[in-house]
Write a protein that holds these residues in place. Sequence first.
Motif, PDB file in Angstrom:
ATOM      1  N   LEU A  53      -7.608  13.910  -8.364  1.00 34.74           N
ATOM      2  CA  LEU A  53      -8.441  12.937  -7.640  1.00 34.74           C
ATOM      3  C   LEU A  53      -9.338  12.068  -8.530  1.00 34.74           C
ATOM      4  CD1 LEU A  53      -9.579  14.552  -4.256  1.00 34.74           C
ATOM      5  CD2 LEU A  53      -8.013  12.655  -4.629  1.00 34.74           C
ATOM      6  N   PHE A  77      -1.759   4.468   4.182  1.00 32.69           N
ATOM      7  CA  PHE A  77      -1.068   5.340   3.217  1.00 32.69           C
ATOM      8  C   PHE A  77      -0.966   6.779   3.703  1.00 32.69           C
ATOM      9  CE2 PHE A  77      -0.154   3.010  -0.723  1.00 32.69           C
ATOM     10  CZ  PHE A  77      -0.665   1.777  -0.374  1.00 32.69           C
ATOM     11  N   SER A 124      -2.325  -1.986   6.987  1.00 36.00           N
ATOM     12  CA  SER A 124      -1.974  -1.175   5.831  1.00 36.00           C
ATOM     13  C   SER A 124      -2.380   0.271   6.070  1.00 36.00           C
ATOM     14  CB  SER A 124      -2.703  -1.730   4.594  1.00 36.00           C
ATOM     15  OG  SER A 124      -2.378  -0.974   3.450  1.00 36.00           O
ATOM     16  N   ILE A 128      -8.602   5.280   3.962  1.00 34.31           N
ATOM     17  CA  ILE A 128      -9.455   4.470   3.078  1.00 34.31           C
ATOM     18  C   ILE A 128      -8.706   3.941   1.846  1.00 34.31           C
ATOM     19  CG2 ILE A 128     -11.613   5.586   3.781  1.00 34.31           C
ATOM     20  CD1 ILE A 128     -11.322   7.032   0.895  1.00 34.31           C
ATOM     21  N   ALA A 153       3.783  -6.479  -1.732  1.00 32.15           N
ATOM     22  CA  ALA A 153       2.968  -7.662  -1.444  1.00 32.15           C
ATOM     23  C   ALA A 153       3.825  -8.916  -1.275  1.00 32.15           C
ATOM     24  CB  ALA A 153       1.947  -7.856  -2.564  1.00 32.15           C
TER      25      ALA A 153
HETATM   26  C1  B12 Z   1      -4.833   6.152  -5.269  1.00 34.84           C
HETATM   27  C2  B12 Z   1      -4.732   7.189  -4.186  1.00 34.84           C
HETATM   28  C3  B12 Z   1      -5.931   7.627  -3.598  1.00 34.84           C
HETATM   29  C4  B12 Z   1      -7.303   7.032  -3.944  1.00 34.84           C
HETATM   30  C5  B12 Z   1      -7.435   5.706  -3.190  1.00 34.84           C
HETATM   31  C6  B12 Z   1      -8.273   4.686  -3.941  1.00 34.84           C
HETATM   32  C7  B12 Z   1      -8.270   3.374  -3.222  1.00 34.84           C
HETATM   33  N1  B12 Z   1      -9.359   2.649  -3.421  1.00 34.84           N
HETATM   34  O1  B12 Z   1      -7.334   3.001  -2.520  1.00 34.84           O
HETATM   35  C8  B12 Z   1      -8.271   8.122  -3.421  1.00 34.84           C
HETATM   36  C9  B12 Z   1      -8.582   9.079  -4.536  1.00 34.84           C
HETATM   37  C10 B12 Z   1      -9.595   7.637  -2.832  1.00 34.84           C
HETATM   38  C11 B12 Z   1      -7.389   8.822  -2.401  1.00 34.84           C
HETATM   39  C12 B12 Z   1      -7.898   9.592  -1.368  1.00 34.84           C
HETATM   40  C13 B12 Z   1      -7.103  10.356  -0.539  1.00 34.84           C
HETATM   41  N2  B12 Z   1      -5.778  10.513  -0.587  1.00 34.84           N
HETATM   42 CO1  B12 Z   1      -4.636   9.396  -1.690  1.00 34.84          CO
HETATM   43  N3  B12 Z   1      -3.414   8.673  -2.834  1.00 34.84           N
HETATM   44  C14 B12 Z   1      -3.462   7.748  -3.795  1.00 34.84           C
HETATM   45  C15 B12 Z   1      -2.082   7.517  -4.446  1.00 34.84           C
HETATM   46  C16 B12 Z   1      -2.019   8.276  -5.769  1.00 34.84           C
HETATM   47  C17 B12 Z   1      -1.723   6.106  -4.750  1.00 34.84           C
HETATM   48  C18 B12 Z   1      -1.847   5.122  -3.590  1.00 34.84           C
HETATM   49  C19 B12 Z   1      -1.941   3.717  -4.131  1.00 34.84           C
HETATM   50  O2  B12 Z   1      -2.992   3.093  -4.103  1.00 34.84           O
HETATM   51  N4  B12 Z   1      -0.856   3.230  -4.722  1.00 34.84           N
HETATM   52  C20 B12 Z   1      -0.809   1.939  -5.396  1.00 34.84           C
HETATM   53  C21 B12 Z   1      -0.294   0.826  -4.494  1.00 34.84           C
HETATM   54  C22 B12 Z   1      -0.226  -0.469  -5.291  1.00 34.84           C
HETATM   55  O3  B12 Z   1       0.911   1.267  -3.981  1.00 34.84           O
HETATM   56  P1  B12 Z   1       2.101   0.520  -3.307  1.00 34.84           P
HETATM   57  O4  B12 Z   1       2.606   1.404  -2.215  1.00 34.84           O
HETATM   58  O5  B12 Z   1       3.080   0.061  -4.320  1.00 34.84           O
HETATM   59  O6  B12 Z   1       1.471  -0.796  -2.619  1.00 34.84           O
HETATM   60  C23 B12 Z   1       2.334  -1.803  -2.125  1.00 34.84           C
HETATM   61  C24 B12 Z   1       2.949  -1.496  -0.751  1.00 34.84           C
HETATM   62  O7  B12 Z   1       2.538  -0.288  -0.192  1.00 34.84           O
HETATM   63  C25 B12 Z   1       2.623  -2.716   0.071  1.00 34.84           C
HETATM   64  N5  B12 Z   1       1.596  -2.641   1.119  1.00 34.84           N
HETATM   65  C26 B12 Z   1       0.476  -1.925   1.212  1.00 34.84           C
HETATM   66  N6  B12 Z   1      -0.194  -2.218   2.333  1.00 34.84           N
HETATM   67  C27 B12 Z   1       0.503  -3.186   2.955  1.00 34.84           C
HETATM   68  C28 B12 Z   1       0.258  -3.884   4.139  1.00 34.84           C
HETATM   69  C29 B12 Z   1       1.160  -4.842   4.553  1.00 34.84           C
HETATM   70  C30 B12 Z   1       0.892  -5.579   5.811  1.00 34.84           C
HETATM   71  C31 B12 Z   1       2.326  -5.110   3.785  1.00 34.84           C
HETATM   72  C32 B12 Z   1       3.300  -6.105   4.243  1.00 34.84           C
HETATM   73  C33 B12 Z   1       2.572  -4.412   2.605  1.00 34.84           C
HETATM   74  C34 B12 Z   1       1.657  -3.468   2.202  1.00 34.84           C
HETATM   75  O8  B12 Z   1       2.163  -3.706  -0.860  1.00 34.84           O
HETATM   76  C35 B12 Z   1       1.487  -3.034  -1.932  1.00 34.84           C
HETATM   77  C36 B12 Z   1       1.404  -3.937  -3.136  1.00 34.84           C
HETATM   78  O9  B12 Z   1       2.670  -4.386  -3.581  1.00 34.84           O
HETATM   79  C37 B12 Z   1      -1.110   8.141  -3.379  1.00 34.84           C
HETATM   80  C38 B12 Z   1       0.159   8.780  -3.926  1.00 34.84           C
HETATM   81  C39 B12 Z   1       1.256   7.797  -4.229  1.00 34.84           C
HETATM   82  N7  B12 Z   1       2.064   8.140  -5.155  1.00 34.84           N
HETATM   83  O10 B12 Z   1       1.389   6.778  -3.579  1.00 34.84           O
HETATM   84  C40 B12 Z   1      -2.011   9.189  -2.719  1.00 34.84           C
HETATM   85  C41 B12 Z   1      -1.798   9.596  -1.226  1.00 34.84           C
HETATM   86  C42 B12 Z   1      -1.504   8.364  -0.396  1.00 34.84           C
HETATM   87  N8  B12 Z   1      -3.085  10.163  -0.853  1.00 34.84           N
HETATM   88  C43 B12 Z   1      -2.960  11.200  -0.118  1.00 34.84           C
HETATM   89  C44 B12 Z   1      -4.047  11.950   0.393  1.00 34.84           C
HETATM   90  C45 B12 Z   1      -3.687  13.213   1.172  1.00 34.84           C
HETATM   91  C46 B12 Z   1      -5.373  11.556   0.180  1.00 34.84           C
HETATM   92  C47 B12 Z   1      -6.640  12.265   0.694  1.00 34.84           C
HETATM   93  C48 B12 Z   1      -6.576  12.800   2.141  1.00 34.84           C
HETATM   94  C49 B12 Z   1      -6.966  13.359  -0.330  1.00 34.84           C
HETATM   95  C50 B12 Z   1      -8.095  14.295   0.001  1.00 34.84           C
HETATM   96  N9  B12 Z   1      -7.733  15.541   0.100  1.00 34.84           N
HETATM   97  O11 B12 Z   1      -9.205  13.877   0.180  1.00 34.84           O
HETATM   98  C51 B12 Z   1      -7.700  11.143   0.574  1.00 34.84           C
HETATM   99  C52 B12 Z   1      -7.675  10.233   1.823  1.00 34.84           C
HETATM  100  C53 B12 Z   1      -8.944   9.908   2.420  1.00 34.84           C
HETATM  101  C54 B12 Z   1      -8.705   8.899   3.559  1.00 34.84           C
HETATM  102  N10 B12 Z   1      -9.305   9.151   4.695  1.00 34.84           N
HETATM  103  O12 B12 Z   1      -7.994   7.912   3.414  1.00 34.84           O
HETATM  104  C55 B12 Z   1      -1.499  11.509   0.188  1.00 34.84           C
HETATM  105  C56 B12 Z   1      -1.092  11.140   1.629  1.00 34.84           C
HETATM  106  C57 B12 Z   1      -0.242  12.204   2.261  1.00 34.84           C
HETATM  107  C58 B12 Z   1       0.055  11.937   3.704  1.00 34.84           C
HETATM  108  N11 B12 Z   1       1.282  12.187   4.035  1.00 34.84           N
HETATM  109  O13 B12 Z   1      -0.764  11.560   4.486  1.00 34.84           O
HETATM  110  C59 B12 Z   1      -0.761  10.752  -0.973  1.00 34.84           C
HETATM  111  C60 B12 Z   1       0.669  10.300  -0.604  1.00 34.84           C
HETATM  112  C61 B12 Z   1      -0.726  11.745  -2.181  1.00 34.84           C
HETATM  113  C62 B12 Z   1       0.176  12.948  -1.961  1.00 34.84           C
HETATM  114  N12 B12 Z   1       1.366  12.928  -2.508  1.00 34.84           N
HETATM  115  O14 B12 Z   1      -0.203  13.882  -1.310  1.00 34.84           O
HETATM  116  N13 B12 Z   1      -6.082   8.605  -2.650  1.00 34.84           N
END
Ligand code: B12
Length: 210
Positions: free
Chosen positions: A56, A146, A144, A98, A196
Amino acid sequence: MSKKLVNAIADMREEEALKLVREMVEGGSEPVVIMDAAREAMAIVGQRYDEGTYFLPELILAGEMMNQITDIVKPELAKLPEIERHGKVVIGTVAGDIHDIGKNIVSFMLDVNGFDVLDLGVDVSAQKFVEAIRDFQPQVVGLSGFLTLAFDAMKEIVEAIKTAGLRDKVKIMVGGGQVNEKIQEYAGADAYGKDAMAGVSLAKKWVGVK
Ligand code: B12
């Protein structure tokens, strides 16, 4: 330079990453190139978390770095030649969730591609979305999420938009981590965007721009 930035962010070298971003900005790199490197780095951070090498604190730091990078890059957008505005988008991370890194990238890319974006932030309730649609009158809404629990929140938001009589005024796209076409169908949204640029393409298509 981009590759160096990807590594600095992915390896949690915050000061170096921010210095590189400033150098790239001063050297005339396009904001999109910098944000794309940041996105690539976040994907690596996500992988390392899934593999168990990051925990984390690294995720929190990565989120902070992303926000700081966006803060450095955003003012540069104002200096770009004014581009034609195509339409309006309301976007937010849905209630209970969040995670905003992905959403912020989508917001940013929509902005640089000619959309006026109202970003409602994180943990956004159905009520807030409905009010924003009434006030801002967007053509497109982006949801959005996650977390798995975001799927129900997305469905509730779409339902609330319907109940408010606004469903035929907006196209709704969903995206984020584990969201896919099935979730889009479940939520009753119009489309799923995998990243995105997919979001930008959908928004452009819906407002009739190539
Ligand atoms: C970073 C992260 C965090 C950070 C978030 C920081 C922040 N400011 O966002 C922190 C540490 C705060 C966090 C907290 C938590 N997290 Co988190 N986190 C992650 C992590 C590692 C990466 C997510 C991320 O930001 N990726 C980077 C972006 C760029 O990803 P991307 O998908 O490529 O984004 C693209 C697309 O998704 C798309 N997109 C996104 N939104 C939208 C919207 C539209 C309209 C469109 C068209 C496209 C689109 O465009 C983006 C850009 O190209 C993931 C694991 C993973 N490998 O993904 C876990 C993950 C999402 N988290 C998880 C969990 C469980 C949590 C917590 C509950 C942990 C805890 N015990 O407290 C808390 C959640 C609290 C809450 N209420 O939300 C789990 C979710 C599991 C589930 N099935 O629900 C994951 C999958 C980790 C895991 N493997 O267990 N987390």
